[in-house]
Design a protein around this motif. Structure first.
Motif, PDB file in Angstrom:
ATOM      1  N   LYS A 124       0.825  -1.214   0.000  1.00 43.11           N
ATOM      2  CA  LYS A 124       0.000   0.000   0.000  1.00 43.11           C
ATOM      3  C   LYS A 124       0.860   1.266   0.000  1.00 43.11           C
ATOM      4  O   LYS A 124       0.442   2.306  -0.521  1.00 43.11           O
ATOM      5  N   LEU A 125       2.035   1.175   0.592  1.00 48.92           N
ATOM      6  CA  LEU A 125       2.923   2.333   0.657  1.00 48.92           C
ATOM      7  C   LEU A 125       3.892   2.375  -0.530  1.00 48.92           C
ATOM      8  O   LEU A 125       4.795   3.211  -0.560  1.00 48.92           O
ATOM      9  N   GLY A 126       3.692   1.463  -1.484  1.00 52.18           N
ATOM     10  CA  GLY A 126       4.517   1.466  -2.690  1.00 52.18           C
ATOM     11  C   GLY A 126       5.936   0.973  -2.472  1.00 52.18           C
ATOM     12  O   GLY A 126       6.840   1.307  -3.262  1.00 52.18           O
ATOM     13  N   LEU A 127       6.168   0.169  -1.434  1.00 45.70           N
ATOM     14  CA  LEU A 127       7.503  -0.345  -1.133  1.00 45.70           C
ATOM     15  C   LEU A 127       7.672  -1.711  -1.805  1.00 45.70           C
ATOM     16  O   LEU A 127       7.668  -2.755  -1.155  1.00 45.70           O
ATOM     17  N   ASP A 128       7.842  -1.680  -3.118  1.00 42.91           N
ATOM     18  CA  ASP A 128       7.873  -2.919  -3.896  1.00 42.91           C
ATOM     19  C   ASP A 128       9.045  -3.815  -3.530  1.00 42.91           C
ATOM     20  O   ASP A 128       8.990  -5.035  -3.709  1.00 42.91           O
ATOM     21  N   CYS A 129      10.126  -3.222  -3.028  1.00 41.80           N
ATOM     22  CA  CYS A 129      11.313  -4.016  -2.707  1.00 41.80           C
ATOM     23  C   CYS A 129      11.182  -4.722  -1.361  1.00 41.80           C
ATOM     24  O   CYS A 129      11.992  -5.585  -1.019  1.00 41.80           O
ATOM     25  N   ALA A 130      10.171  -4.354  -0.574  1.00 40.89           N
ATOM     26  CA  ALA A 130      10.009  -4.910   0.771  1.00 40.89           C
ATOM     27  C   ALA A 130       9.000  -6.047   0.753  1.00 40.89           C
ATOM     28  O   ALA A 130       7.853  -5.869   0.327  1.00 40.89           O
ATOM     29  N   ASN A 131       9.436  -7.206   1.201  1.00 41.31           N
ATOM     30  CA  ASN A 131       8.543  -8.349   1.324  1.00 41.31           C
ATOM     31  C   ASN A 131       9.140  -9.301   2.350  1.00 41.31           C
ATOM     32  O   ASN A 131      10.317  -9.675   2.254  1.00 41.31           O
ATOM     33  N   TRP A 132       8.324  -9.693   3.332  1.00 41.58           N
ATOM     34  CA  TRP A 132       8.829 -10.560   4.393  1.00 41.58           C
ATOM     35  C   TRP A 132       8.380 -11.996   4.163  1.00 41.58           C
ATOM     36  O   TRP A 132       7.196 -12.321   4.313  1.00 41.58           O
TER      37      TRP A 132
ATOM     38  N   LEU B 215      10.518 -14.384  10.941  1.00 42.46           N
ATOM     39  CA  LEU B 215      10.869 -15.068  12.191  1.00 42.46           C
ATOM     40  C   LEU B 215      12.236 -14.636  12.693  1.00 42.46           C
ATOM     41  O   LEU B 215      12.455 -14.508  13.910  1.00 42.46           O
ATOM     42  N   ASP B 216      13.162 -14.384  11.788  1.00 43.88           N
ATOM     43  CA  ASP B 216      14.485 -13.900  12.183  1.00 43.88           C
ATOM     44  C   ASP B 216      14.389 -12.516  12.818  1.00 43.88           C
ATOM     45  O   ASP B 216      15.039 -12.236  13.838  1.00 43.88           O
ATOM     46  N   LEU B 217      13.569 -11.633  12.235  1.00 44.15           N
ATOM     47  CA  LEU B 217      13.389 -10.288  12.787  1.00 44.15           C
ATOM     48  C   LEU B 217      12.718 -10.344  14.160  1.00 44.15           C
ATOM     49  O   LEU B 217      13.104  -9.615  15.083  1.00 44.15           O
ATOM     50  N   VAL B 218      11.711 -11.203  14.284  1.00 41.51           N
ATOM     51  CA  VAL B 218      11.028 -11.357  15.567  1.00 41.51           C
ATOM     52  C   VAL B 218      12.010 -11.812  16.638  1.00 41.51           C
ATOM     53  O   VAL B 218      12.037 -11.293  17.759  1.00 41.51           O
ATOM     54  N   ARG B 219      12.839 -12.791  16.291  1.00 43.30           N
ATOM     55  CA  ARG B 219      13.798 -13.343  17.254  1.00 43.30           C
ATOM     56  C   ARG B 219      14.827 -12.303  17.668  1.00 43.30           C
ATOM     57  O   ARG B 219      15.113 -12.138  18.860  1.00 43.30           O
ATOM     58  N   LYS B 220      15.375 -11.583  16.707  1.00 38.99           N
ATOM     59  CA  LYS B 220      16.439 -10.628  17.015  1.00 38.99           C
ATOM     60  C   LYS B 220      15.935  -9.374  17.707  1.00 38.99           C
ATOM     61  O   LYS B 220      16.700  -8.703  18.407  1.00 38.99           O
TER      62      LYS B 220
ATOM     63  N   SER C 220      12.984  -9.371  19.622  1.00 38.69           N
ATOM     64  CA  SER C 220      12.058  -9.775  20.686  1.00 38.69           C
ATOM     65  C   SER C 220      10.625  -9.328  20.394  1.00 38.69           C
ATOM     66  O   SER C 220       9.881  -8.971  21.312  1.00 38.69           O
ATOM     67  N   GLY C 221      10.263  -9.298  19.127  1.00 40.17           N
ATOM     68  CA  GLY C 221       8.897  -8.961  18.748  1.00 40.17           C
ATOM     69  C   GLY C 221       8.592  -7.478  18.702  1.00 40.17           C
ATOM     70  O   GLY C 221       7.462  -7.094  18.392  1.00 40.17           O
ATOM     71  N   ASP C 222       9.584  -6.617  19.013  1.00 39.96           N
ATOM     72  CA  ASP C 222       9.371  -5.162  18.961  1.00 39.96           C
ATOM     73  C   ASP C 222       9.302  -4.747  17.488  1.00 39.96           C
ATOM     74  O   ASP C 222      10.313  -4.768  16.772  1.00 39.96           O
ATOM     75  N   GLU C 223       8.122  -4.341  17.035  1.00 40.12           N
ATOM     76  CA  GLU C 223       7.908  -4.138  15.602  1.00 40.12           C
ATOM     77  C   GLU C 223       8.625  -2.912  15.054  1.00 40.12           C
ATOM     78  O   GLU C 223       9.037  -2.903  13.893  1.00 40.12           O
ATOM     79  N   GLU C 224       8.796  -1.873  15.858  1.00 42.92           N
ATOM     80  CA  GLU C 224       9.570  -0.720  15.397  1.00 42.92           C
ATOM     81  C   GLU C 224      11.021  -1.119  15.160  1.00 42.92           C
ATOM     82  O   GLU C 224      11.630  -0.746  14.147  1.00 42.92           O
ATOM     83  N   ARG C 225      11.573  -1.882  16.086  1.00 39.43           N
ATOM     84  CA  ARG C 225      12.950  -2.355  15.933  1.00 39.43           C
ATOM     85  C   ARG C 225      13.069  -3.290  14.733  1.00 39.43           C
ATOM     86  O   ARG C 225      14.075  -3.260  14.011  1.00 39.43           O
ATOM     87  N   MET C 226      12.050  -4.125  14.535  1.00 40.68           N
ATOM     88  CA  MET C 226      12.062  -5.037  13.385  1.00 40.68           C
ATOM     89  C   MET C 226      12.152  -4.263  12.078  1.00 40.68           C
ATOM     90  O   MET C 226      12.936  -4.612  11.177  1.00 40.68           O
ATOM     91  N   LEU C 227      11.353  -3.212  11.952  1.00 41.23           N
ATOM     92  CA  LEU C 227      11.356  -2.422  10.723  1.00 41.23           C
ATOM     93  C   LEU C 227      12.677  -1.682  10.541  1.00 41.23           C
ATOM     94  O   LEU C 227      13.224  -1.629   9.432  1.00 41.23           O
ATOM     95  N   ASN C 228      13.205  -1.120  11.625  1.00 40.76           N
ATOM     96  CA  ASN C 228      14.482  -0.412  11.534  1.00 40.76           C
ATOM     97  C   ASN C 228      15.600  -1.358  11.119  1.00 40.76           C
ATOM     98  O   ASN C 228      16.424  -1.018  10.258  1.00 40.76           O
ATOM     99  N   LEU C 229      15.628  -2.543  11.722  1.00 36.89           N
ATOM    100  CA  LEU C 229      16.658  -3.518  11.379  1.00 36.89           C
ATOM    101  C   LEU C 229      16.537  -3.944   9.915  1.00 36.89           C
ATOM    102  O   LEU C 229      17.537  -4.039   9.192  1.00 36.89           O
ATOM    103  N   TYR C 230      15.313  -4.166   9.477  1.00 43.54           N
ATOM    104  CA  TYR C 230      15.082  -4.624   8.106  1.00 43.54           C
ATOM    105  C   TYR C 230      15.537  -3.581   7.084  1.00 43.54           C
ATOM    106  O   TYR C 230      16.255  -3.911   6.119  1.00 43.54           O
ATOM    107  N   PHE C 231      15.134  -2.323   7.269  1.00 46.53           N
ATOM    108  CA  PHE C 231      15.494  -1.300   6.292  1.00 46.53           C
ATOM    109  C   PHE C 231      16.964  -0.917   6.400  1.00 46.53           C
ATOM    110  O   PHE C 231      17.565  -0.455   5.415  1.00 46.53           O
ATOM    111  N   ASN C 232      17.574  -1.112   7.571  1.00 43.31           N
ATOM    112  CA  ASN C 232      19.021  -0.937   7.661  1.00 43.31           C
ATOM    113  C   ASN C 232      19.745  -1.996   6.838  1.00 43.31           C
ATOM    114  O   ASN C 232      20.833  -1.752   6.314  1.00 43.31           O
TER     115      ASN C 232
END
Length: 287
Positions: free
Chosen positions: A21-29, A35-40, A42-54
């Protein structure tokens, strides 16, 4: 909500809907990535997104100082997508929950589903309950925001039904309480109202709302709160139960699988089998 582990069955897909919806075609989990993001994190979704885009790189048109609002917009779209998924007919309930309700009814154990303090909101919670079907819904009591307001405890907290909110009149109302349970409710109101002077008003308001919901649930069940057992899915419910001395069992979800619930009597993974059953509740076999 303990009736459904929405995060297990729909959270990853909801993120992918938000990305599209936000037009982020390169992003797909994919599931391994999620599961790797959740584990690293601890389920904090803001941290998950920051880690992913980093890892993959931030949108090129996004200034560094706007990353915070960008993350919030992703989480907002994700919540909308998850809410839609939860309310859809295809989203499943937890395995074993229908049998649990049927067993409670056959054993004559009053079962109350409390929707008033959940983060998902009363409307979404009730849409989940509808998946139980009319016959099974008739076997339980549902306590939402309106039921809490109409409860004895809720009226005392909001001073409704009294000519004014003075301490003297609240004391008179408490004196009129002929049962020990109502007397304890009246005494507890003073403690709850004092929460408003705490520095962390957000958490105190949340705790006050949870306490009122649990008190109302016990009232509608017609059982003293200390004889009830809360089946909770998050820290909000656990904190409220601890506040009033109500025994609590936690059913973990994919979001809370690594969380600690120190005041809970037991932590389980679901309904039936080796996990939570009416037989274990009756025998108080918490572990």
């Amino acid at each position: 909500m303990v009736l459904m582990d929405a995060y297990r069955v729909g959270n990853r897909q909801a993120f992918n809907v938000a990305f599209r919806k936000l037009g982020l075609d390169c992003a797909n989990w994919s599931e391994p990535v999620y599961l790797d993001l959740v584990r690293k994190c601890s389920g904090d979704e803001e941290r998950m997104l920051n880690l992913y885009f980093n890892r993959i790189g931030w949108p090129t048109s996004l200034p560094t100082n706007e990353r915070g609002p960008f993350i919030k917009s992703v989480l907002r779209e994700k919540k909308n997508a998850l809410d839609e998924f939860v309310m859809s007919k295809s989203s499943p309930l937890r395995p074993g929950v229908e049998s649990f309700i049927d067993d409670a009814y056959q054993e004559g154990i009053p079962l109350v589903i409390v929707t008033a303090y959940g983060k998902s909101g009363d409307e979404i919670a009730r849409s989940i309950i509808e998946k139980l079907g009319h016959e099974r819904i008739s076997k339980v009591k549902i306590v939402g925001n309106e039921e809490v307001k109409r409860s004895f405890y809720g009226q005392l907290v909001t001073n409704k039904g009294l000519s004014s909110g003075s301490d003297e009149q609240i004391a008179k109302e408490a004196i009129k309480a002929v049962s020990a349970e109502k007397q304890k409710i009246a005494e507890d109101v003073a403690s709850v109202l004092k929460l408003s002077v705490e520095i962390d008003t957000g958490s105190s308001e949340s705790l006050e709302k949870t306490v009122a919901a649990l008190r109302a649930g016990a009232e509608y069940a017609g059982v003293p709160f200390q004889n009830c057992v809360l089946i909770a899915g998050n820290q909000t419910g656990v904190a409220g139960a601890e506040r009033i001395g109500m025994p609590c069992i936690v059913l973990r979800s994919s979001l809370t699988s690594r969380a600690e619930f120190h005041s809970a009597k037991a932590i389980m993974d679901g309904f039936g089998g080796a996990d939570l059953t009416i037989s274990k509740l009756r025998q108080k076999k918490w572990s």
